[in-house]
Write an enzyme that holds these catalytic residues in place. Structure first.
Site, PDB file in Angstrom:
ATOM      1  N   LYS A 124       0.867  -1.179   0.000  1.00  0.00           N
ATOM      2  CA  LYS A 124       0.000   0.000   0.000  1.00  0.00           C
ATOM      3  C   LYS A 124       0.902   1.227   0.000  1.00  0.00           C
ATOM      4  CE  LYS A 124      -1.604   2.952   2.638  1.00  0.00           C
ATOM      5  NZ  LYS A 124      -1.565   4.173   1.820  1.00  0.00           N
ATOM      6  N   GLU A 131      -1.179   7.502  -0.703  1.00  0.00           N
ATOM      7  CA  GLU A 131      -2.292   7.972  -1.533  1.00  0.00           C
ATOM      8  C   GLU A 131      -1.921   9.254  -2.285  1.00  0.00           C
ATOM      9  OE1 GLU A 131      -1.992   7.799   1.676  1.00  0.00           O
ATOM     10  OE2 GLU A 131      -3.083   9.345   2.780  1.00  0.00           O
ATOM     11  N   ARG A 132      -0.838   9.928  -1.809  1.00  0.00           N
ATOM     12  CA  ARG A 132      -0.454  11.194  -2.448  1.00  0.00           C
ATOM     13  C   ARG A 132       0.444  10.997  -3.662  1.00  0.00           C
ATOM     14  NH1 ARG A 132       1.576  15.070   2.244  1.00  0.00           N
ATOM     15  NH2 ARG A 132       1.840  13.242   3.537  1.00  0.00           N
ATOM     16  N   SER A 176       5.378   8.977   9.096  1.00  0.00           N
ATOM     17  CA  SER A 176       5.632   9.932  10.177  1.00  0.00           C
ATOM     18  C   SER A 176       5.625   9.207  11.534  1.00  0.00           C
ATOM     19  CB  SER A 176       4.565  11.020  10.148  1.00  0.00           C
ATOM     20  OG  SER A 176       3.296  10.414  10.239  1.00  0.00           O
ATOM     21  N   CYS A 194      13.602  12.030   5.040  1.00  0.00           N
ATOM     22  CA  CYS A 194      13.859  11.732   6.443  1.00  0.00           C
ATOM     23  C   CYS A 194      15.333  11.870   6.776  1.00  0.00           C
ATOM     24  CB  CYS A 194      13.369  10.334   6.772  1.00  0.00           C
ATOM     25  SG  CYS A 194      14.302   9.097   5.901  1.00  0.00           S
ATOM     26  N   GLU A 241       9.477  17.950  13.375  1.00  0.00           N
ATOM     27  CA  GLU A 241       9.949  17.677  12.012  1.00  0.00           C
ATOM     28  C   GLU A 241       9.211  18.635  11.077  1.00  0.00           C
ATOM     29  OE1 GLU A 241       8.626  13.983  10.055  1.00  0.00           O
ATOM     30  OE2 GLU A 241      10.653  13.828   9.235  1.00  0.00           O
TER      31      GLU A 241
HETATM   32  P1  NAD Z   1       2.369   9.489   6.794  1.00  0.00           P
HETATM   33  O1  NAD Z   1       2.669   8.956   8.145  1.00  0.00           O
HETATM   34  O2  NAD Z   1       1.333  10.522   6.649  1.00  0.00           O
HETATM   35  O3  NAD Z   1       1.922   8.289   5.819  1.00  0.00           O
HETATM   36  C1  NAD Z   1       2.722   7.148   5.622  1.00  0.00           C
HETATM   37  C2  NAD Z   1       1.838   5.983   5.215  1.00  0.00           C
HETATM   38  O4  NAD Z   1       0.975   5.652   6.307  1.00  0.00           O
HETATM   39  C3  NAD Z   1       0.932   6.272   4.035  1.00  0.00           C
HETATM   40  O5  NAD Z   1       0.892   5.143   3.206  1.00  0.00           O
HETATM   41  C4  NAD Z   1      -0.415   6.535   4.696  1.00  0.00           C
HETATM   42  O6  NAD Z   1      -1.513   6.239   3.866  1.00  0.00           O
HETATM   43  C5  NAD Z   1      -0.365   5.568   5.863  1.00  0.00           C
HETATM   44  N1  NAD Z   1      -1.235   5.911   6.992  1.00  0.00           N
HETATM   45  C6  NAD Z   1      -1.841   7.080   7.270  1.00  0.00           C
HETATM   46  N2  NAD Z   1      -2.536   6.985   8.409  1.00  0.00           N
HETATM   47  C7  NAD Z   1      -2.356   5.731   8.878  1.00  0.00           C
HETATM   48  C8  NAD Z   1      -2.815   5.024  10.033  1.00  0.00           C
HETATM   49  N3  NAD Z   1      -3.589   5.590  10.939  1.00  0.00           N
HETATM   50  N4  NAD Z   1      -2.408   3.737  10.186  1.00  0.00           N
HETATM   51  C9  NAD Z   1      -1.607   3.142   9.292  1.00  0.00           C
HETATM   52  N5  NAD Z   1      -1.142   3.774   8.183  1.00  0.00           N
HETATM   53  C10 NAD Z   1      -1.512   5.046   7.976  1.00  0.00           C
HETATM   54  O7  NAD Z   1       3.764   9.977   6.183  1.00  0.00           O
HETATM   55  P2  NAD Z   1       4.012  10.815   4.839  1.00  0.00           P
HETATM   56  O8  NAD Z   1       3.608  12.234   5.061  1.00  0.00           O
HETATM   57  O9  NAD Z   1       3.490  10.090   3.654  1.00  0.00           O
HETATM   58  O10 NAD Z   1       5.608  10.734   4.739  1.00  0.00           O
HETATM   59  C11 NAD Z   1       6.464  11.615   5.392  1.00  0.00           C
HETATM   60  C12 NAD Z   1       6.952  11.052   6.709  1.00  0.00           C
HETATM   61  O11 NAD Z   1       7.638   9.829   6.487  1.00  0.00           O
HETATM   62  C13 NAD Z   1       7.952  11.965   7.379  1.00  0.00           C
HETATM   63  O12 NAD Z   1       7.694  11.993   8.755  1.00  0.00           O
HETATM   64  C14 NAD Z   1       9.275  11.307   7.091  1.00  0.00           C
HETATM   65  O13 NAD Z   1      10.323  11.593   8.003  1.00  0.00           O
HETATM   66  C15 NAD Z   1       8.899   9.872   7.146  1.00  0.00           C
HETATM   67  N6  NAD Z   1       9.877   9.060   6.433  1.00  0.00           N
HETATM   68  C16 NAD Z   1      10.720   8.310   7.202  1.00  0.00           C
HETATM   69  C17 NAD Z   1      11.697   7.562   6.580  1.00  0.00           C
HETATM   70  C18 NAD Z   1      12.637   6.731   7.389  1.00  0.00           C
HETATM   71  O14 NAD Z   1      13.378   5.963   6.821  1.00  0.00           O
HETATM   72  N7  NAD Z   1      12.653   6.859   8.705  1.00  0.00           N
HETATM   73  C19 NAD Z   1      11.813   7.576   5.183  1.00  0.00           C
HETATM   74  C20 NAD Z   1      10.927   8.359   4.446  1.00  0.00           C
HETATM   75  C21 NAD Z   1       9.961   9.105   5.092  1.00  0.00           C
END
Ligand code: NAD
Length: 492
Positions: free
Chosen positions: A175, A178-179, A229, A284, A385
């Site tokens: 999965k 969605e963006r 996140s 990240c 962040e």
């Molecule tokens: P996000 O947390 O909004 O979404 C990530 C994924 O989780 C998406 O697929 C989303 O649909 C899903 N999601 C949303 N709500 C959920 C829920 N309640 N339960 C389960 N899944 C859910 O993150 P984002 O804005 O897409 O990405 C940016 C974030 O990702 C930043 O915080 C960044 O630091 C982090 N990131 C971390 C790494 C790493 O290696 N640590 C790498 C890339 C990005």
């Protein structure tokens, strides 16, 4: 005419979703609607998991050497379509073409490493642990793995997991965000047309949080790999663990970067600004707090401000562009709000990137490089962040003080030091609480044959992404103790 609704890929077929809710996928530079992500129904989530579960027994019995042949094939297709896929990343995410190519290269490197699974997943054997008794350790796949990924690396992050999961004999439901779902849809179309994986080995189901939760809760899902996140990662970790599943959940970051007075000015300024503003700060491993030590303040602050002002912002597909737009209008508004909060907290707006425009792209989500100087310790900018092109500047009298500040940050994804002094670098590497360390490097991204080692609030779990950690995560060990005495040998 409204943009196409992305189909799901279930059991080797492209299936239209019956969803009633959708998210528009927007090119953040042009404002064009590229596609619509369906928020797939629970029945569709179930169908994807059931397909993966049905495919598992035969896939597991397929020898590892045969399984990796599909990865060789996958690599060839991605290499051939390298430019098309890279451009798609730019179109839906907004990063520059150079950054998109870098991301796709890292995705392919993970395929390269995963082709070594026949060796990487080997067990071991001890003969005669007691007279006539041997002991064997075997690695077996865990079953169906759910992989849930964020928006900022639409191609790379699924490949931190998927090649290892399938090469070790698991089946997958993916999965993506969605963006930014069109890149992986394109890649799955190529895989479907040209790789010929057995149906159900890899499935793609579109949606947002609810679809992710549906996967995490599904009784047939054995393992969950998540990147996103921190608040979501924390929830995913506890929910999956409470369901008795294996889980690895990578979260957000606030990466400190320390500049010592003896750091080389030219490389340091280039590398630091690339780290802060690369991917428009939406990664990240972006440096977010830059801490100068002693005289480095006077020497580096004007140079950093100049580099920030000179950075060329525009559409990632255009020649000479060094930084693209922010992924969405909401993200842009959130980042601008944090800049205002930083000023309210007492930081000085040394470079203000708000109110930016790019000629010809009036509907884009533009924000230019920004610098907040004198970020107060422990405040919002110190702790939050930002995930945008904002450098927070802090100043420390000594390296000791800089390390204390770095360690006070709740996250632990990456920390870097810039210095010509080996003992300062060692001290930093030894004491800083972060999983990825850079020494005269601004983005300490581990190659595919190293683990991606976030710490503290940047990671929930034990085994990280990539290479041996991925092999451990996607396999369970079985130990066999066997007794065969020589005296029992019979002539047949
Ligand atoms: P996000 O947390 O909004 O979404 C990530 C994924 O989780 C998406 O697929 C989303 O649909 C899903 N999601 C949303 N709500 C959920 C829920 N309640 N339960 C389960 N899944 C859910 O993150 P984002 O804005 O897409 O990405 C940016 C974030 O990702 C930043 O915080 C960044 O630091 C982090 N990131 C971390 C790494 C790493 O290696 N640590 C790498 C890339 C990005």
């Amino acid at each position: 005419m409204s943009a196409r609704v992305l189909p799901n890929y279930i059991n080797g077929q492209w299936v239209p979703s019956q969803a009633h809710e959708f998210k528009e996928v927007i090119n953040p530079a042009t404002g064009e609607v590229l596609a619509r992500t369906p928020f797939s129904t629970p029945a569709e989530v179930d169908a994807a998991v059931q397909a993966a579960a049905r495919a598992f027994p035969a896939w597991r019995e397929t020898p590892a050497v045969a399984r990796v042949q599909y990865l060789f094939q996958m690599k060839q297709v991605l290499e051939r379509e390298f430019e098309t896929i890279s451009r798609q990343i730019v179109i839906e995410h907004g990063k520059t073409l150079k950054e998109a190519r870098g991301e796709l290269r890292r995705a392919i490197e993970n395929i390269d490493v995963a082709t070594g699974i026949p060796t990487l997943m080997q067990g071991y054997f001890s003969e005669d642990i007691a007279r006539g008794i041997d002991e064997i350790m075997i690695r077996q796949p865990v079953g169906v793995a759910a992989i849930i990924t964020p928006f900022n690396f639409p191609a790379m992050i699924p490949f931190w997991f998927m090649p290892y999961a399938i090469a070790t004999g698991n089946t997958v439901v993916l999965k993506v965000s969605e963006r930014t779902p069109t890149t992986m849809t394109l890649i799955m179309e190529l895989i479907h047309d040209e790789v010929g994986l057995p149906p159900g080995v890899v499935n793609l189901v579109h949606g947002a949080g609810e679809v992710a939760v549906g996967l995490i809760d599904h009784p047939l899902v054995a393992a969950v790999s998540f990147v996103g996140s921190t608040p979501v990662a924390r929830k995913v970790y506890s929910r999956a663990a409470a369901n008795g599943k294996r889980v690895q959940a990578q979260g957000g970051a606030k990466n400190p970067l320390v500049i010592m007075p003896d750091a080389d000015p030219e490389t340091t300024v280039r590398v630091v600004t690339d780290s802060v503003y690369g991917n428009a700060g939406q990664r990240c491993l972006a440096a977010s707090l830059v801490i100068t030590v002693g005289e480095a303040r006077e020497k580096f602050v004007p140079l950093l401000a100049q580099a920030a002002r000179e950075r060329v912002v525009g559409y990632g597909l255009d020649e000479g562009v060094q930084m693209g737009p922010i992924v969405s209008a909401e993200s842009k508004a959130r980042i601008e709000g944090l800049i205002e909060e930083g000023v309210r907290e007492g930081a000085t707006l040394l470079v203000d990137g708000r109110g930016a425009t790019v000629a010809g792209y009036e509907r884009g989500f533009w924000l230019r490089p920004t610098i907040l100087d004198g970020v107060p310790e422990g405040g919002t900018i110190f702790n939050t962040e930002i995930f945008g092109p904002v450098m927070g500047l802090m100043h420390a009298a000594t390296l000791d003080e800089a390390i204390r500040l770095a360690n006070r940050i709740q996250y632990g994804n990456m920390a870097c030091i810039f210095t010509a002094n080996g003992s300062a670098a060692r001290e930093f590497r030894y004491r800083v609480q972060a999983g990825n360390i850079g020494v005269n490097i601004g983005v300490a991204a581990p190659m595919a044959f190293f683990p991606f080692s976030g710490w503290k609030q940047s990671f929930f779990g034990d085994l990280h992404a990539q290479n041996r950690h991925a092999v451990e995560f996607y396999t369970q060990t079985k130990v066999v103790v066997e007794r065969w005495f020589k005296e029992w040998t019979r002539e047949f």
